[in-house]
Every structure is written in structure tokens, then in C-alpha cells.
Design a protein around this motif. Structure first.
Motif, PDB file in Angstrom:
ATOM      1  N   GLY A   1       3.155  45.293 -10.952  1.00 24.78           N
ATOM      2  CA  GLY A   1       2.669  46.642 -10.617  1.00 24.78           C
ATOM      3  C   GLY A   1       1.504  47.049 -10.154  1.00 24.78           C
ATOM      4  N   PRO A   2       0.938  48.017  -9.771  1.00 23.42           N
ATOM      5  CA  PRO A   2      -0.268  48.071  -9.508  1.00 23.42           C
ATOM      6  C   PRO A   2      -1.345  48.818 -10.566  1.00 23.42           C
ATOM      7  CG  PRO A   2       1.030  50.005  -8.514  1.00 23.42           C
ATOM      8  CD  PRO A   2       2.001  49.127  -9.329  1.00 23.42           C
ATOM      9  N   ALA A   3      -0.866  48.446 -11.672  1.00 23.52           N
ATOM     10  CA  ALA A   3      -1.686  49.338 -12.767  1.00 23.52           C
ATOM     11  C   ALA A   3      -3.286  48.946 -12.759  1.00 23.52           C
ATOM     12  CB  ALA A   3      -1.229  49.067 -13.991  1.00 23.52           C
ATOM     13  N   ASP A   4      -3.719  47.518 -12.923  1.00 30.26           N
ATOM     14  CA  ASP A   4      -4.949  47.311 -12.927  1.00 30.26           C
ATOM     15  C   ASP A   4      -5.598  47.716 -11.368  1.00 30.26           C
ATOM     16  OD1 ASP A   4      -4.631  46.035 -15.321  1.00 30.26           O
ATOM     17  OD2 ASP A   4      -4.408  43.928 -14.612  1.00 30.26           O
ATOM     18  N   PHE A   5      -5.071  47.588 -10.592  1.00 34.12           N
ATOM     19  CA  PHE A   5      -5.585  47.828  -9.169  1.00 34.12           C
ATOM     20  C   PHE A   5      -5.871  49.469  -9.117  1.00 34.12           C
ATOM     21  CE2 PHE A   5      -5.204  49.628  -5.018  1.00 34.12           C
ATOM     22  CZ  PHE A   5      -6.069  48.821  -4.298  1.00 34.12           C
ATOM     23  N   VAL A   6      -5.079  50.250  -9.669  1.00 32.74           N
ATOM     24  CA  VAL A   6      -5.060  51.676  -9.752  1.00 32.74           C
ATOM     25  C   VAL A   6      -6.457  52.174 -10.652  1.00 32.74           C
ATOM     26  CG1 VAL A   6      -4.467  54.040 -10.352  1.00 32.74           C
ATOM     27  CG2 VAL A   6      -2.884  52.404  -9.111  1.00 32.74           C
ATOM     28  N   SER A   7      -6.792  51.263 -11.804  1.00 36.71           N
ATOM     29  CA  SER A   7      -7.566  51.726 -12.771  1.00 36.71           C
ATOM     30  C   SER A   7      -9.046  51.418 -12.365  1.00 36.71           C
ATOM     31  CB  SER A   7      -7.494  51.315 -13.955  1.00 36.71           C
ATOM     32  OG  SER A   7      -7.184  50.016 -14.132  1.00 36.71           O
ATOM     33  N   ASN A   8      -8.813  50.173 -11.461  1.00 38.60           N
ATOM     34  CA  ASN A   8     -10.313  50.089 -10.571  1.00 38.60           C
ATOM     35  C   ASN A   8     -10.608  51.171  -9.225  1.00 38.60           C
ATOM     36  OD1 ASN A   8     -10.887  47.719 -11.884  1.00 38.60           O
ATOM     37  ND2 ASN A   8      -9.616  46.357 -10.643  1.00 38.60           N
ATOM     38  N   ALA A   9      -9.457  51.398  -8.844  1.00 35.73           N
ATOM     39  CA  ALA A   9      -9.632  52.392  -7.647  1.00 35.73           C
ATOM     40  C   ALA A   9     -10.249  53.869  -8.262  1.00 35.73           C
ATOM     41  CB  ALA A   9      -8.303  52.923  -6.891  1.00 35.73           C
ATOM     42  N   ASP A  10      -9.639  54.138  -9.537  1.00 34.50           N
ATOM     43  CA  ASP A  10     -10.044  55.293 -10.146  1.00 34.50           C
ATOM     44  C   ASP A  10     -11.613  55.228 -10.453  1.00 34.50           C
ATOM     45  OD1 ASP A  10      -9.946  57.357 -11.797  1.00 34.50           O
ATOM     46  OD2 ASP A  10      -8.772  56.600 -13.255  1.00 34.50           O
ATOM     47  N   ARG A  11     -12.015  53.906 -11.105  1.00 35.98           N
ATOM     48  CA  ARG A  11     -13.449  53.835 -11.547  1.00 35.98           C
ATOM     49  C   ARG A  11     -14.421  53.981 -10.162  1.00 35.98           C
ATOM     50  NH1 ARG A  11     -11.562  50.746 -16.104  1.00 35.98           N
ATOM     51  NH2 ARG A  11     -11.212  49.086 -14.686  1.00 35.98           N
ATOM     52  N   ARG A  12     -13.812  53.257  -9.240  1.00 38.13           N
ATOM     53  CA  ARG A  12     -14.667  53.157  -8.245  1.00 38.13           C
ATOM     54  C   ARG A  12     -14.919  54.261  -7.569  1.00 38.13           C
ATOM     55  NH1 ARG A  12     -11.758  48.486  -6.580  1.00 38.13           N
ATOM     56  NH2 ARG A  12     -10.339  49.781  -5.179  1.00 38.13           N
ATOM     57  N   ALA A  13     -13.779  55.310  -7.417  1.00 37.64           N
ATOM     58  CA  ALA A  13     -14.020  56.856  -6.706  1.00 37.64           C
ATOM     59  C   ALA A  13     -14.938  57.329  -7.798  1.00 37.64           C
ATOM     60  CB  ALA A  13     -12.694  57.276  -6.927  1.00 37.64           C
ATOM     61  N   GLU A  14     -15.031  57.436  -9.073  1.00 36.76           N
ATOM     62  CA  GLU A  14     -15.894  57.972  -9.713  1.00 36.76           C
ATOM     63  C   GLU A  14     -17.361  57.385  -9.610  1.00 36.76           C
ATOM     64  OE1 GLU A  14     -14.975  59.188 -14.113  1.00 36.76           O
ATOM     65  OE2 GLU A  14     -16.675  57.805 -14.642  1.00 36.76           O
ATOM     66  N   ALA A  15     -17.629  56.132  -9.425  1.00 35.27           N
ATOM     67  CA  ALA A  15     -18.870  55.712  -9.196  1.00 35.27           C
ATOM     68  C   ALA A  15     -19.375  56.274  -7.808  1.00 35.27           C
ATOM     69  CB  ALA A  15     -18.855  54.271  -9.192  1.00 35.27           C
ATOM     70  N   ILE A  16     -18.631  56.744  -6.964  1.00 33.01           N
ATOM     71  CA  ILE A  16     -19.006  57.061  -5.754  1.00 33.01           C
ATOM     72  C   ILE A  16     -19.620  58.438  -5.961  1.00 33.01           C
ATOM     73  CG2 ILE A  16     -18.295  57.928  -3.493  1.00 33.01           C
ATOM     74  CD1 ILE A  16     -16.139  55.674  -3.396  1.00 33.01           C
ATOM     75  N   ILE A  17     -18.826  59.231  -6.742  1.00 33.09           N
ATOM     76  CA  ILE A  17     -18.950  60.780  -6.848  1.00 33.09           C
ATOM     77  C   ILE A  17     -20.428  60.616  -7.770  1.00 33.09           C
ATOM     78  CG2 ILE A  17     -18.450  62.892  -7.949  1.00 33.09           C
ATOM     79  CD1 ILE A  17     -15.113  61.897  -7.373  1.00 33.09           C
ATOM     80  N   HIS A  18     -20.570  59.744  -8.842  1.00 33.74           N
ATOM     81  CA  HIS A  18     -21.869  59.917  -9.587  1.00 33.74           C
ATOM     82  C   HIS A  18     -22.914  59.455  -8.528  1.00 33.74           C
ATOM     83  CE1 HIS A  18     -24.679  57.976 -12.183  1.00 33.74           C
ATOM     84  NE2 HIS A  18     -24.155  58.616 -13.244  1.00 33.74           N
ATOM     85  N   ASP A  19     -22.979  58.437  -7.815  1.00 37.09           N
ATOM     86  CA  ASP A  19     -24.180  58.038  -7.158  1.00 37.09           C
ATOM     87  C   ASP A  19     -24.278  59.243  -6.153  1.00 37.09           C
ATOM     88  OD1 ASP A  19     -23.873  55.585  -7.884  1.00 37.09           O
ATOM     89  OD2 ASP A  19     -23.421  54.599  -6.114  1.00 37.09           O
ATOM     90  N   GLU A  20     -23.533  59.993  -5.451  1.00 34.16           N
ATOM     91  CA  GLU A  20     -23.488  61.068  -4.401  1.00 34.16           C
ATOM     92  C   GLU A  20     -24.251  62.054  -5.241  1.00 34.16           C
ATOM     93  OE1 GLU A  20     -22.976  61.238  -0.903  1.00 34.16           O
ATOM     94  OE2 GLU A  20     -22.696  59.077  -1.461  1.00 34.16           O
ATOM     95  N   LEU A  21     -23.781  62.595  -6.252  1.00 26.40           N
ATOM     96  CA  LEU A  21     -24.282  63.708  -7.057  1.00 26.40           C
ATOM     97  C   LEU A  21     -25.671  63.493  -7.783  1.00 26.40           C
ATOM     98  CD1 LEU A  21     -21.186  65.220  -8.851  1.00 26.40           C
ATOM     99  CD2 LEU A  21     -22.357  65.825  -6.665  1.00 26.40           C
ATOM    100  N   SER A  22     -25.726  62.302  -7.984  1.00 21.39           N
ATOM    101  CA  SER A  22     -27.161  62.052  -8.670  1.00 21.39           C
ATOM    102  C   SER A  22     -28.443  61.782  -7.749  1.00 21.39           C
ATOM    103  CB  SER A  22     -26.920  60.866  -9.839  1.00 21.39           C
ATOM    104  OG  SER A  22     -26.434  59.788  -9.454  1.00 21.39           O
ATOM    105  N   ARG A  23     -27.865  61.238  -6.663  1.00 23.58           N
ATOM    106  CA  ARG A  23     -28.999  61.390  -5.513  1.00 23.58           C
ATOM    107  C   ARG A  23     -29.290  62.651  -5.175  1.00 23.58           C
ATOM    108  NH1 ARG A  23     -27.293  56.945  -2.287  1.00 23.58           N
ATOM    109  NH2 ARG A  23     -25.649  58.343  -1.348  1.00 23.58           N
ATOM    110  N   ALA A  24     -28.374  63.683  -4.998  1.00 26.81           N
ATOM    111  CA  ALA A  24     -28.678  65.174  -4.630  1.00 26.81           C
ATOM    112  C   ALA A  24     -29.275  65.865  -5.607  1.00 26.81           C
ATOM    113  CB  ALA A  24     -27.281  65.727  -4.172  1.00 26.81           C
ATOM    114  N   ARG A  25     -28.987  65.539  -7.014  1.00 28.56           N
ATOM    115  CA  ARG A  25     -29.412  66.251  -7.990  1.00 28.56           C
ATOM    116  C   ARG A  25     -29.508  65.427  -9.349  1.00 28.56           C
ATOM    117  NH1 ARG A  25     -29.705  69.797  -4.690  1.00 28.56           N
ATOM    118  NH2 ARG A  25     -28.613  71.833  -4.842  1.00 28.56           N
ATOM    119  N   PRO A  26     -30.959  64.664  -9.207  1.00 26.76           N
ATOM    120  CA  PRO A  26     -31.276  63.698 -10.117  1.00 26.76           C
ATOM    121  C   PRO A  26     -31.316  64.367 -11.494  1.00 26.76           C
ATOM    122  CG  PRO A  26     -32.834  63.712  -8.273  1.00 26.76           C
ATOM    123  CD  PRO A  26     -31.928  65.029  -8.212  1.00 26.76           C
ATOM    124  N   THR A  27     -31.433  65.488 -11.945  1.00 23.80           N
ATOM    125  CA  THR A  27     -31.983  65.838 -13.240  1.00 23.80           C
ATOM    126  C   THR A  27     -30.604  66.197 -13.795  1.00 23.80           C
ATOM    127  OG1 THR A  27     -32.384  68.120 -12.333  1.00 23.80           O
ATOM    128  CG2 THR A  27     -34.202  66.414 -12.738  1.00 23.80           C
TER     129      THR A  27
END
Ligand code: IPD
Ligand code: CA
Ligand code: CA
Length: 263
Positions: free
Chosen positions: A37-63
């Protein structure tokens, strides 16, 4: 509606993460047939999505600080602002190729939630709210449903059954509440529950043991859509109590009474 600079940043981050999730969702469909099944794949997808959001938001509002489902807490330097993030709300749906999940982001300022975005990529539904400027679905202003009687109402909830006393209580609540309504629903995504409630699709919602990132985005939406949200005791809706009872004033009152009676 014209988006504020703040909402623009949040929407941009949510859409970018959701693009990655949508690609991965396609892959998950292929993995259903594999034995593991896709369990490991999904937890990687989840972490990747969070990293994208983290990058975008910290670039726009670094503090600003962060409270993230996957990455935990990160202190900001300004001490006032914190992002609450659930990159993939509806993981079980995603894992089973059920196309109902959302990316959710809220901003807390001095302890108060002031803006939120909930984006359902497969339905392409973008829910946004900012303090004092209303709740929106794409370009449409949202208002909670107007039904006055629980008997006519569709109520959504979360059902976790892992064998604890808390679960027994959920089942007691279901037993008590279900016959008093026009129907019970379970979407598998707390942000979606809140968003659809703010949009008048559901009339009421109750659930316990939620995480702050499950509650914060929806709480903001409900406030701006004219809804009522409390905990199970009727105390003000809080991101940190884990309990919610929500609806318009009338439905909230009737639902709260039943939830309380099953403590
Ligand atoms: C879950 C969903 C679900 C709710 C659970 C959450 P996840 O979030 O929102 O509807 O009942 O309490 O944990 O794990 O899919 O991010
Ligand atoms: Ca999640
Ligand atoms: Ca969640």
C-alpha cells in the motif's frame, strides 16, 4: 473579492503545497494495488507539502513562528505571530484515494486567530477568512445555514474508534444525536467539516480530541460566517481545548445540550 497581502501569501503557500499533493494523489491511486500500500509514500507527500508551506511562509514573513503537524513547534523572533499548519488534513482519505482532503493554514497573532485558508485541491475550493472581512469560498461570501431545528439538520462529526473511554463516549453521542437529526456525516477532514459548515452545507459539527491545526483555520471561518463555536461545556471555542460544538445559534444550542448530556 480582493485578497489582502496576508491572505495572498497564505493562499500562495496553500496552492503550491496542494499542487504537489495533487501530483502525489495521482501516484497513490497506482499504489493501491501494491501489497504494502501507499503508506510510506503518503507520509513523504505529507512532509513535502509541509516543507513547501514552511518555505513559502518563512520567506514572506521571516520573523513568524510555526506550529506544524509534522515538524512541531518553531519559535519566531517577533513573539507575536505564529502559523498553524496542517499540510494534509484527511490523510486516511488521501491514503485510500478518496478525493476529499485539504491543506489548512491559520495565523495566530498575540494568541488570537486572525486569518485562515483551507484549500481542497481536487474540488478546487478555496476557503479564506480574515478577521473583520468575512469568510469566502472562491469569490462567494459565506454564511452559516439558517435551519432552526436539529431534526431538519445534517450534522457532521469525527469518529475514532480505538477502544478508549473517549471512544465509548463518541459512540454514546452518536447514539443520542443521530436519531435527533436529518442525518450524520463523516468527511474524514476536520478542516473540510468546518469549511462546509461555514458554507451552509452542514448545519452542525461536533468532535473531540482535535489538534490546534485542525481547529484554528475552521474557527476563523466560522466566526466570519456568523457561526457559533464552543467546547463541550459551552465555553468559548478554543484552538487548544480539542473539543468543538458548532453551528448557527439555534443548532449549536440544541447540539450542545445533547453533547453535554453524554459526558
Ligand atoms: C484528522 C482529520 C479527521 C479528524 C482527526 C484528525 P489528519 O486529521 O481531520 O477528520 O477526525 O481527528 O486527526 O490526520 O487527516 O491530518
Ligand atoms: Ca494532517
Ligand atoms: Ca488534521
Amino acid at each position: 473579492m480582493a485578497e489582502s497581502a496576508l491572505l495572498n501569501i497564505m493562499v500562495g503557500a496553500a496552492r503550491k503545497a496542494a499542487r504537489a499533493l495533487t501530483r502525489d494523489f495521482g501516484e497513490v491511486e497506482n499504489l493501491q494495488v501494491s501489497r504494502k500500500g501507499p503508506a510510506d509514500f503518503v507520509s513523504n507527500a505529507d512532509r513535502r507539502a509541509e516543507a513547501i508551506i514552511h518555505d513559502e511562509l518563512s520567506r514572506a514573513r521571516p520573523t513568524y513562528g510555526f506550529l506544524m503537524e509534522e515538524g512541531g513547534e518553531e519559535q519566531g523572533t517577533d513573539g507575536q505571530h505564529r502559523w498553524l499548519i496542517d499540510p494534509l488534513d484527511g490523510t486516511t482519505n488521501f491514503l485510500h484515494s478518496i478525493p476529499l482532503f485539504a491543506t489548512a493554514i491559520a495565523l495566530e497573532r498575540a494568541g488570537e486567530i486572525v486569518a485562515s485558508v483551507i484549500y481542497s485541491p481536487i474540488l478546487d475550493e478555496l476557503f479564506t477568512a480574515e478577521k473583520g472581512t468575512g469568510a469566502w469560498l472562491n469569490n462567494k461570501r459565506l454564511r452559516v445555514a439558517g435551519r432552526r431545528n436539529l431534526a431538519d439538520s445534517v450534522i457532521v462529526t469525527g469518529i475514532k474508534v480505538t477502544g478508549t473511554e473517549d471512544d465509548a463516549r463518541t459512540l454514546r453521542q452518536l447514539n443520542q444525536i443521530s436519531p435527533a437529526t436529518a442525518g450524520i456525516r463523516r468527511t474524514g477532514s476536520a478542516s473540510t467539516d468546518f469549511a462546509w459548515l461555514a458554507a451552509g452545507r452542514f448545519d452542525g459539527y461536533w468532535e473531540g480530541r482535535l489538534a490546534p491545526w485542525d481547529v484554528a483555520p475552521g474557527l476563523m471561518l466560522m466566526k466570519e460566517a456568523g457561526g457559533f463555536v464552543t467546547d463541550y461545556s459551552g465555553g468559548p471555542g478554543s484552538v487548544y481545548s480539542g473539543e468543538v460544538v458548532a453551528g448557527n445559534e439555534a443548532i449549536h444550542g440544541q447540539l450542545l445540550e445533547l453533547v453535554r448530556s453524554t459526558r
